[in-house]
Design a protein around this motif. Structure first.
Motif, PDB file in Angstrom:
ATOM      1  N   UNK A  14      14.249   8.084  45.520  1.00 36.62           N
ATOM      2  CA  UNK A  14      13.736   6.725  45.347  1.00 36.62           C
ATOM      3  C   UNK A  14      14.886   5.732  45.455  1.00 36.62           C
ATOM      4  N   UNK A  15      14.546   4.471  45.659  1.00 35.72           N
ATOM      5  CA  UNK A  15      15.549   3.405  45.664  1.00 35.72           C
ATOM      6  C   UNK A  15      15.830   2.911  44.252  1.00 35.72           C
ATOM      7  N   UNK A  16      14.773   2.751  43.460  1.00 31.57           N
ATOM      8  CA  UNK A  16      14.906   2.186  42.115  1.00 31.57           C
ATOM      9  C   UNK A  16      14.102   3.040  41.135  1.00 31.57           C
ATOM     10  N   UNK A  17      14.744   3.460  40.050  1.00 27.10           N
ATOM     11  CA  UNK A  17      14.078   4.252  39.002  1.00 27.10           C
ATOM     12  C   UNK A  17      14.006   3.420  37.726  1.00 27.10           C
ATOM     13  N   UNK A  18      12.835   3.363  37.125  1.00 22.69           N
ATOM     14  CA  UNK A  18      12.626   2.607  35.896  1.00 22.69           C
ATOM     15  C   UNK A  18      12.398   3.548  34.729  1.00 22.69           C
ATOM     16  N   UNK A  19      13.067   3.257  33.611  1.00 24.74           N
ATOM     17  CA  UNK A  19      12.886   4.022  32.386  1.00 24.74           C
ATOM     18  C   UNK A  19      12.434   3.070  31.278  1.00 24.74           C
ATOM     19  N   UNK A  20      11.520   3.501  30.409  1.00 21.66           N
ATOM     20  CA  UNK A  20      11.025   2.628  29.333  1.00 21.66           C
ATOM     21  C   UNK A  20      12.035   2.483  28.210  1.00 21.66           C
ATOM     22  N   UNK A  21      11.662   1.717  27.187  1.00 22.04           N
ATOM     23  CA  UNK A  21      12.566   1.453  26.068  1.00 22.04           C
ATOM     24  C   UNK A  21      12.953   2.721  25.311  1.00 22.04           C
ATOM     25  N   UNK A  22      12.105   3.730  25.336  1.00 16.51           N
ATOM     26  CA  UNK A  22      12.411   4.969  24.617  1.00 16.51           C
ATOM     27  C   UNK A  22      13.540   5.760  25.275  1.00 16.51           C
ATOM     28  N   UNK A  23      13.884   5.430  26.511  1.00 15.26           N
ATOM     29  CA  UNK A  23      14.890   6.212  27.231  1.00 15.26           C
ATOM     30  C   UNK A  23      16.284   6.066  26.634  1.00 15.26           C
ATOM     31  N   UNK A  47      22.607   7.030  37.879  1.00 14.10           N
ATOM     32  CA  UNK A  47      22.377   6.292  39.121  1.00 14.10           C
ATOM     33  C   UNK A  47      23.303   6.787  40.229  1.00 14.10           C
ATOM     34  N   UNK A  48      24.523   7.215  39.848  1.00 17.84           N
ATOM     35  CA  UNK A  48      25.460   7.725  40.845  1.00 17.84           C
ATOM     36  C   UNK A  48      25.060   9.085  41.369  1.00 17.84           C
ATOM     37  N   UNK A  49      24.641   9.967  40.474  1.00 16.87           N
ATOM     38  CA  UNK A  49      24.228  11.323  40.874  1.00 16.87           C
ATOM     39  C   UNK A  49      23.043  11.267  41.820  1.00 16.87           C
ATOM     40  N   UNK A  50      22.113  10.351  41.542  1.00 12.65           N
ATOM     41  CA  UNK A  50      20.890  10.273  42.339  1.00 12.65           C
ATOM     42  C   UNK A  50      20.932   9.208  43.432  1.00 12.65           C
ATOM     43  N   UNK A  51      22.090   8.511  43.529  1.00 13.01           N
ATOM     44  CA  UNK A  51      22.287   7.514  44.582  1.00 13.01           C
ATOM     45  C   UNK A  51      21.142   6.503  44.649  1.00 13.01           C
ATOM     46  N   UNK A  52      20.864   5.917  43.496  1.00 10.99           N
ATOM     47  CA  UNK A  52      19.780   4.946  43.413  1.00 10.99           C
ATOM     48  C   UNK A  52      20.142   3.892  42.369  1.00 10.99           C
ATOM     49  N   UNK A  53      19.270   2.926  42.205  1.00 10.52           N
ATOM     50  CA  UNK A  53      19.410   1.971  41.106  1.00 10.52           C
ATOM     51  C   UNK A  53      18.577   2.465  39.930  1.00 10.52           C
ATOM     52  N   UNK A  54      19.082   2.257  38.724  1.00 13.59           N
ATOM     53  CA  UNK A  54      18.387   2.682  37.507  1.00 13.59           C
ATOM     54  C   UNK A  54      18.288   1.495  36.563  1.00 13.59           C
ATOM     55  N   UNK A  55      17.084   1.228  36.074  1.00  8.87           N
ATOM     56  CA  UNK A  55      16.853   0.159  35.096  1.00  8.87           C
ATOM     57  C   UNK A  55      16.250   0.774  33.852  1.00  8.87           C
ATOM     58  N   UNK A  56      16.893   0.539  32.707  1.00  6.14           N
ATOM     59  CA  UNK A  56      16.451   1.135  31.446  1.00  6.14           C
ATOM     60  C   UNK A  56      16.204   0.058  30.397  1.00  6.14           C
ATOM     61  N   UNK A  57      15.036   0.105  29.790  1.00 10.90           N
ATOM     62  CA  UNK A  57      14.792  -0.746  28.641  1.00 10.90           C
ATOM     63  C   UNK A  57      15.557  -0.228  27.440  1.00 10.90           C
ATOM     64  N   UNK A  58      15.966  -1.123  26.547  1.00  7.24           N
ATOM     65  CA  UNK A  58      16.703  -0.706  25.352  1.00  7.24           C
ATOM     66  C   UNK A  58      16.692  -1.834  24.333  1.00  7.24           C
ATOM     67  N   UNK A  59      17.102  -1.515  23.121  1.00  4.31           N
ATOM     68  CA  UNK A  59      17.312  -2.509  22.080  1.00  4.31           C
ATOM     69  C   UNK A  59      18.818  -2.591  21.855  1.00  4.31           C
ATOM     70  N   UNK A  60      19.411  -3.737  22.169  1.00  2.37           N
ATOM     71  CA  UNK A  60      20.856  -3.877  22.034  1.00  2.37           C
ATOM     72  C   UNK A  60      21.217  -4.552  20.708  1.00  2.37           C
ATOM     73  N   UNK A  61      22.293  -4.067  20.096  1.00  5.21           N
ATOM     74  CA  UNK A  61      22.761  -4.586  18.813  1.00  5.21           C
ATOM     75  C   UNK A  61      24.153  -5.174  18.994  1.00  5.21           C
TER      76      UNK A  61
END
Length: 214
Positions: A14-23, A47-61
């Motif tokens: 894939x070009x872009x992989x999306x992960x939810x906040x639980x990731x 993202x480097x291993x799979x040669x794609x873009x990765x977007x991950x939801x998260x809670x930042x502190x």
């Protein structure tokens, strides 16, 4: 997708992989900078291993302030972290600043986070900025409002919208079509198009060369 971020994970092509906040869960900036945790680095490696873009939801502190965020990486590099702009009454989060727009795999990608979905101006701005696609990260979809909104925005502003929730994924096309999946892995085939039409309006005023007598 509904799995934890792990750099050893082999993603479908894939070009872009999306992960939810639980990731990623909660990510403390201080721990990341000190090396006590490596969640962002693990995501970048994925993202480097799979040669794609990765977007991950998260809670930042950050120094006691908590934000809903999306981390963005491509080809082994962390490109940035965008924060939710609009915090609704009762939510224990701080608002961020600035919409996230990233160049990923040759596409301009707009990043929308949770309650920002309820503010149409965000999607109008994504369209003006030339986004080819908009991705939405939210915790869960408990009613039919989010699918209705992304379908409307995709149709009105001419950019497909992908919504990633904890156990559900949606794709809204610019033609008004809507696809939904609750599978563990979901692949959407999106072909962004730059479709424009001329809209003409008439306004009163804006005549600088006219003299006005008072």
């Amino acid at each position: 997708m509904d799995s934890r971020v792990n750099s050893s994970c082999r993603l479908p092509s894939c070009d872009i992989a999306l992960f939810p906040f639980t990731a990623l869960g909660e990510v403390d900036y201080e721990s990341e900078l000190s090396g006590k945790s490596e969640k962002f680095e693990e995501m970048a490696r994925l993202s480097g291993v799979n040669k794609c873009a990765v977007l991950c939801g998260c809670c930042t502190l950050s120094r006691g302030m908590k934000r809903k965020s999306v981390a963005v990486a491509e080809n082994g590099r962390l490109l940035g972290i965008s924060d939710m702009l609009n915090v609704l009454d009762g939510d224990d989060y701080k608002s961020g600043a600035g919409l996230g727009v990233y160049k990923l795999k040759g596409y301009n990608v707009g990043v929308c986070i949770d309650s920002d979905l309820f503010f149409p101006d965000n999607f109008k701005t994504f369209s003006i900025c030339g986004c080819n696609i908009v991705v939405v990260h939210t915790n869960s979809v408990i009613d039919n409002i989010p699918p209705l909104l992304i379908r409307s925005y995709a149709y009105l502003y001419g950019a497909p919208v992908v919504l990633c929730a904890e156990k559900t994924a949606y794709l809204a096309g610019i033609d008004g079509a809507l696809a939904c999946s609750n599978q563990k892995f979901t692949l959407f085939d999106v072909s962004p198009k730059n479709c424009y039409r001329v809209v003409t309006t008439r306004r009163k005023g804006l005549f600088a060369d006219e003299q006005t007598d008072f």
